[in-house]
Motif scaffolding. Sequence first.
Motif, short mmCIF file in Angstrom:
data_model
loop_
_atom_site.label_atom_id
_atom_site.label_comp_id
_atom_site.label_asym_id
_atom_site.label_seq_id
_atom_site.Cartn_x
_atom_site.Cartn_y
_atom_site.Cartn_z
N ILE A 1 0.80 -1.19 -0.14
CA ILE A 1 -0.02 -0.03 -0.02
C ILE A 1 0.90 1.30 0.03
O ILE A 1 0.54 2.28 -0.56
N ASN A 2 1.98 1.11 0.86
CA ASN A 2 2.93 2.39 0.77
C ASN A 2 3.90 2.62 -0.55
O ASN A 2 4.78 3.32 -0.31
N GLY A 3 3.72 1.57 -1.65
CA GLY A 3 4.29 1.71 -2.89
C GLY A 3 5.43 0.93 -2.89
O GLY A 3 6.03 0.85 -3.86
N GLY A 4 5.72 -0.14 -2.11
CA GLY A 4 6.44 -1.15 -2.16
C GLY A 4 6.24 -2.09 -3.28
O GLY A 4 5.16 -2.40 -3.85
N ASN A 5 7.21 -2.88 -3.92
CA ASN A 5 7.10 -3.69 -4.96
C ASN A 5 6.82 -5.15 -4.80
O ASN A 5 6.78 -6.07 -5.37
N GLY A 6 6.77 -5.40 -3.24
CA GLY A 6 6.45 -6.79 -2.72
C GLY A 6 7.73 -7.75 -2.56
O GLY A 6 7.36 -8.90 -2.34
N CYS B 1 9.09 -17.86 -6.15
CA CYS B 1 8.86 -19.13 -6.40
C CYS B 1 9.86 -19.78 -7.33
O CYS B 1 10.04 -20.97 -7.40
N GLY B 2 10.79 -18.76 -8.06
CA GLY B 2 11.56 -19.20 -9.06
C GLY B 2 10.99 -19.87 -10.12
O GLY B 2 9.97 -19.86 -10.70
N ALA B 3 11.58 -21.10 -10.28
CA ALA B 3 11.11 -22.21 -11.35
C ALA B 3 9.89 -22.61 -11.28
O ALA B 3 8.99 -23.16 -11.96
N ASP B 4 9.20 -22.37 -9.88
CA ASP B 4 7.99 -22.91 -9.70
C ASP B 4 7.00 -22.02 -9.74
O ASP B 4 5.52 -21.96 -9.43
N SER B 5 7.26 -20.78 -10.22
CA SER B 5 6.23 -19.60 -10.72
C SER B 5 5.16 -20.13 -11.67
O SER B 5 5.60 -21.26 -12.68
N PHE B 6 3.82 -19.98 -11.61
CA PHE B 6 2.97 -20.51 -12.42
C PHE B 6 1.76 -19.36 -12.75
O PHE B 6 1.55 -18.30 -11.92
N ASP B 7 1.11 -19.48 -13.67
CA ASP B 7 0.02 -18.65 -14.10
C ASP B 7 -1.41 -19.34 -13.52
O ASP B 7 -1.53 -20.71 -13.54
N TYR B 8 -2.36 -18.34 -13.01
CA TYR B 8 -3.44 -18.81 -12.41
C TYR B 8 -4.80 -18.04 -12.75
O TYR B 8 -4.31 -16.67 -12.88
N ARG C 1 -6.61 -13.62 -15.04
CA ARG C 1 -5.25 -14.47 -15.15
C ARG C 1 -4.22 -13.74 -14.58
O ARG C 1 -3.95 -12.59 -14.94
N VAL C 2 -3.41 -14.16 -13.74
CA VAL C 2 -2.35 -13.78 -13.13
C VAL C 2 -1.20 -14.46 -13.17
O VAL C 2 -1.24 -15.94 -13.15
N THR C 3 0.14 -13.90 -12.84
CA THR C 3 1.32 -15.12 -12.54
C THR C 3 1.61 -15.04 -11.20
O THR C 3 1.84 -13.91 -10.35
N VAL C 4 1.57 -15.99 -10.57
CA VAL C 4 2.25 -16.23 -9.10
C VAL C 4 3.60 -16.39 -8.98
O VAL C 4 4.07 -17.37 -9.70
N GLU C 5 4.10 -15.53 -8.52
CA GLU C 5 5.64 -15.63 -8.39
C GLU C 5 6.35 -15.61 -6.85
O GLU C 5 7.48 -15.55 -6.87
N TRP C 6 5.37 -15.61 -5.98
CA TRP C 6 5.77 -15.44 -4.51
C TRP C 6 5.11 -16.53 -3.69
O TRP C 6 4.24 -16.87 -4.10
N HIS C 7 5.92 -17.04 -2.99
CA HIS C 7 5.25 -17.91 -1.67
C HIS C 7 6.09 -17.91 -0.57
O HIS C 7 7.04 -17.43 -0.30
#
Length: 526
Positions: free
Chosen positions: A446-451, A466-473, A479-485
């Motif tokens: 919310i304060n402008g960070g990129n996560g 997630c690295g190589a485990d990133s996936f589209d959902y 449709r979004v790309t999930v890149e963090w866990h």
Amino acid sequence: MLAKGFPRIREREILRVAGELGGSDAALAATAARHEVLKWAATQIGTALTADASQLEAFELFRGGRTCIAAGLVDEQRTLWALRVDRPDANVAARTWTTEVTLGYAAGNGRALFSLRLLVGSPEDELLIEPAVPAVVRQLAAACGLLQSGAPMASAPWTVVSEQDAEALVDQLLAPSRNITYLVCTVPEGETAPLINAPLLAKVMLGLARVVIVPAAYTWLLTRELGKSLSVYNGAVRAYLPGFSLDANPMAHRLYLVNWKPGEDRARAASTALRWMAANESIRRLELGSDVLAFSDVRQASLDHERERLRQTGGADKDQLAAAQAQIAALKDDLRRAADTQQWLSDEHKAAEERAQTIEQQLHGAHYRIQHLTDLIRTRGDEPDLDEQLPTTWAEFADWCDQVLSGRVALEASARREVRSAQFEDPQTAARCLLWLAGEYRDSRINGGNGDLRKAIDDGVHNDRCGADSFDYTGSNGRVTVEWHIKNGGNTRDPHRCLRIYYYWDEASQMVMVVSMPAHRRSGAT
């Protein structure tokens, strides 16, 4: 063009009903049903009908502002018969009710089919009515038998009287093949009947919804099997629409609180809302042209068939001309009604857009209010979630998320489904991770960070890409790309010890959306 001072009459569709006629002989069943429909039509227009139910007679009858029109068709593939009755409302001037009934069967192919449409023409901007199926549906159900998905339509509620009944109810609610709404009315503690008039509701919703009464002694089983957020108890009523599942959005299967305040007629208001909901759902679910046949379609098919018959048999020119003129007149009538329907749909679409915009503004306001209160708590030196009681079992996890993390973190349908059968041994650690997402992580976004917060969250648990485990959902936000866990260490895939929480940030709602948890997600890389 309307003369000045005359209100515009709009025709609106109220409900649709579809089913099968009882009896294995489709021809006999259809004839018996036509007989009942003609008897009902005679009561609507106030005069006896001389039509022979054994014949597919076409006729038009006009009497005192009331009309009754029938059309029939027989060819190599099918037998169709339809009737339309128009009658004025007994209490409201310029309001006219239209009921269309269609009966038919295919040659050598199963039972005879029945469908009905109820429409109303009125200048009113808002219809102050309580939708109800026309009496002809109950008459057919009693005299001929009507079925939906092979089961008889019931004009009386089903009362649960045992745990076996309650378990059977849960099975029916979750059945993927269910195509009718269930209205589950619960009985409060200390009472012997629901606060809503369930017998009346079952009678007027015949063919639109199945009404079920669940005494207080058995509502716990619904909560155990469905979860608190999808259950119903303490005198409330819940509408379980077709397609209901354990990962359903609770808001899509609406809960009606009947006993909000003593002394207020909430039961009547809830009953009216339920009737409108079931009626609207019937229009949304039953498709014209396949599930339900409009009278105009049967009449045009009948007129087409008659004109072709006259042409092929060399009918007299005057007969062919009369058939063409009849079809032109029918087309003009259908065109007028279609224009009314188009205007109604346009008005409904505009009103729906306005409601959606209002709800979206309220949602943004609620999110802003949540953030404001959270910041206010922190300025006083406290942490908003410091004293929150964490869930001890996975059975209560989704409900805990809805109650504690509302407006900050949400479980997508896939994650809701997974947590119900989770094997990870420490749900409280998973809950603390979601509190971190709702707090520090969300604040940074919310304060402008990129996560990009690679850091430890709990003992042995950290946030990472997630690295190589990133996936589209594809979920509630497209449709979004999930890149963090969020993950724990140990390099294990044992579902009892391995924790993975896959999520993404939704900028529009300012919320963290959890896609999958708590197990490791299989991917091309793993």
